[in-house]
Design a protein around this motif. Structure first.
Motif, PDB file in Angstrom:
ATOM      1  N   LYS A 147       0.804  -1.229   0.000  1.00 24.81           N
ATOM      2  CA  LYS A 147       0.000   0.000   0.000  1.00 24.81           C
ATOM      3  C   LYS A 147       0.833   1.273   0.000  1.00 24.81           C
ATOM      4  N   GLY A 197      -7.134  -8.315   4.733  1.00 23.20           N
ATOM      5  CA  GLY A 197      -6.344  -7.939   3.549  1.00 23.20           C
ATOM      6  C   GLY A 197      -6.817  -8.572   2.263  1.00 23.20           C
ATOM      7  N   SER A 242      -3.015 -12.729   3.010  1.00 22.99           N
ATOM      8  CA  SER A 242      -3.342 -12.649   1.576  1.00 22.99           C
ATOM      9  C   SER A 242      -2.264 -13.343   0.745  1.00 22.99           C
ATOM     10  N   SER A 250      -8.912  -7.215  -2.812  1.00 22.65           N
ATOM     11  CA  SER A 250      -9.745  -6.622  -1.764  1.00 22.65           C
ATOM     12  C   SER A 250     -10.381  -5.347  -2.326  1.00 22.65           C
ATOM     13  N   SER A 251      -9.618  -4.241  -2.381  1.00 22.88           N
ATOM     14  CA  SER A 251     -10.169  -3.041  -3.027  1.00 22.88           C
ATOM     15  C   SER A 251     -10.146  -3.206  -4.542  1.00 22.88           C
ATOM     16  N   GLY A 252      -9.299  -4.079  -5.041  1.00 27.63           N
ATOM     17  CA  GLY A 252      -9.208  -4.325  -6.478  1.00 27.63           C
ATOM     18  C   GLY A 252      -8.154  -3.492  -7.190  1.00 27.63           C
ATOM     19  N   THR A 290      -4.837  -3.310  -6.860  1.00 23.38           N
ATOM     20  CA  THR A 290      -3.601  -4.007  -7.254  1.00 23.38           C
ATOM     21  C   THR A 290      -3.821  -4.809  -8.527  1.00 23.38           C
ATOM     22  N   ASN A 313      -3.533  -1.879   6.187  1.00 19.71           N
ATOM     23  CA  ASN A 313      -2.293  -1.428   5.567  1.00 19.71           C
ATOM     24  C   ASN A 313      -2.411  -0.086   4.842  1.00 19.71           C
ATOM     25  N   ALA A 333       1.697  -9.341  -0.338  1.00 19.36           N
ATOM     26  CA  ALA A 333       1.387  -7.936  -0.053  1.00 19.36           C
ATOM     27  C   ALA A 333       1.900  -7.398   1.277  1.00 19.36           C
TER      28      ALA A 333
HETATM   29  C1  LIG Z   1      -2.291  -7.552   2.995  1.00 17.31           C
HETATM   30  C2  LIG Z   1      -3.078  -7.185   1.787  1.00 17.31           C
HETATM   31  N1  LIG Z   1      -3.069  -8.004   0.750  1.00 17.31           N
HETATM   32  C3  LIG Z   1      -3.789  -7.741  -0.354  1.00 17.31           C
HETATM   33  C4  LIG Z   1      -4.583  -6.633  -0.436  1.00 17.31           C
HETATM   34  C5  LIG Z   1      -5.448  -6.453  -1.663  1.00 17.31           C
HETATM   35  O1  LIG Z   1      -5.092  -5.406  -2.468  1.00 17.31           O
HETATM   36  P1  LIG Z   1      -6.189  -4.495  -3.134  1.00 17.31           P
HETATM   37  O2  LIG Z   1      -6.879  -3.762  -2.027  1.00 17.31           O
HETATM   38  O3  LIG Z   1      -5.418  -3.564  -4.025  1.00 17.31           O
HETATM   39  O4  LIG Z   1      -7.119  -5.369  -3.906  1.00 17.31           O
HETATM   40  C6  LIG Z   1      -4.627  -5.762   0.647  1.00 17.31           C
HETATM   41  C7  LIG Z   1      -5.511  -4.624   0.649  1.00 17.31           C
HETATM   42  O5  LIG Z   1      -5.833  -4.038   1.662  1.00 17.31           O
HETATM   43  C8  LIG Z   1      -3.848  -6.044   1.792  1.00 17.31           C
HETATM   44  O6  LIG Z   1      -3.862  -5.231   2.869  1.00 17.31           O
END
Ligand SMILES: Cc1ncc(COP(=O)(O)O)c(C=O)c1O
Length: 328
Positions: free
Chosen positions: A41, A223, A267, A180-182, A184, A71, A295
């Protein structure tokens, strides 16, 4: 020489990982916990704030607001402090105390939501609180990681580039990313497909998440997964989805530590469990390059994922839930 350690975002190590039981899988993981605040992040937080300031979309008197249970809140706190910006972070009861403490240490105003939403999570109520703040605050900017294209652009321009140039022979056959948020997966999938049009992008989700139409239920691993469909995902290039459960995630995290000395968060374990599961279903006859993203670090989860009592509690609750659903 760096003027500030927070300038050292990205260029994280890529390491190879093996799954003992699988042939032909050349797995390469980007270790994102080598970023300054310990997760992927940092890339989005530094990129977004820097971009907004440079384009004069915000000024130093703007209040930044975001909903994050972990994060992203920590990373935004660090870069908001670096750029002299006021930041309000909406967290919830499930936020790890270490993340809450870190945010406060950076000077962030933290608001904690303790009322669950109809899905049993807190995300919808966190977002409602953000909207209330936005309505009642002058000169405010909601980062909105679930819908802000800058979130995906940060990953497209940074880790996406790194992956394409670091992978052996510059050839990505498969990309596995937890969602999660999408942001990445949206950013990296677009970059990887630009350079490797035949690459297969596999999203990794967890049981209980509704992102890819799964049935909602309580989730224990932070996450990954969500109780809402992120709008940013409409720009992602995803070929398939693999869903894993807590047991698979926990055992993959333990394996990564024992066999590879990689202490990673949930994750990352989910992603390795997802690769294992996917190639059970679709074995390959020739060697393939698989890139994945780890991540964050497992050091934040010593009392959960790496704690036997916690793992037993999760197992018991899952068994009970399965039993109840067969009785229904
Ligand atoms: C540890 C971890 N892995 C993966 C992700 C997923 O990434 P994204 O939110 O860009 O989809 C997050 C998101 O908060 C995270 O904190």
């Amino acid at each position: 020489m760096l003027k500030n350690i927070l300038h050292k975002v990205g260029n994280t190590p890529m390491v190879s990982v093996e799954i003992d039981t699988k042939e032909n899988l050349k797995i390469f993981a980007k270790l994102e916990y080598y970023n300054p605040t310990g997760s992927i992040k940092d890339r989005a937080a530094s990129y977004i704030l820097n971009h907004l300031l440079q384009k004069k979309i915000i000024s130093h008197s703007t209040t930044i607001v975001e909903s994050s249970s972990g994060n992203f809140g920590v990373a935004l706190s660090a870069y908001a402090k670096l750029y002299g910006l006021k930041f309000i972070c909406i967290i919830d009861k499930t936020t790890l105390p270490i993340n809450e403490e870190l945010m406060k240490l950076y000077g962030t105003e933290v608001i904690c939501i303790d009322k669950p939403d109809p899905y049993g999570g807190y995300l919808l109520n966190r977002i409602a609180k953000v909207k209330e703040i936005v309505e009642n605050t002058e000169d405010v900017y909601w980062v909105n990681q679930y819908g802000n294209k800058l979130n995906a652009l940060a990953y497209f321009n940074t880790i996406g580039e790194e992956i394409c140039s670091e992978v052996p022979d510059k050839k990505v056959d498969y990309l596995f990313v937890g969602v999660s948020s999408g942001g990445t997966i949206t950013g990296i999938s677009n970059k990887v497909k630009q350079r490797n049009p035949d690459a297969q992008v596999i999203a990794v989700d967890v049981e209980g998440s509704i992102i890819f139409d799964g049935k909602p239920r309580k989730r224990f691993i932070p996450g990954i997964g969500s109780s809402m469909k992120p709008s940013i995902l409409s720009y992602a290039k995803i070929d398939d989805v693999v869903t894993v459960d807590e047991e698979e995630t926990i055992s993959a995290c333990k394996d990564l530590f024992q066999k590879h000395n990689l202490l990673v968060g949930g994750s990352s374990g989910s992603v390795i469990a997802g690769i294992d599961k996917y190639f059970d279903k679709y074995p390959v006859k020739e060697e393939v390059n698989i890139v994945c993203v780890f991540a964050d670090t497992g050091s934040k989860y010593l009392s959960t994922l790496f704690n036997n009592e916690w793992c037993m509690m999760v197992r018991e609750k899952t068994k009970k839930r399965e039993l109840l659903s067969t009785l229904k």
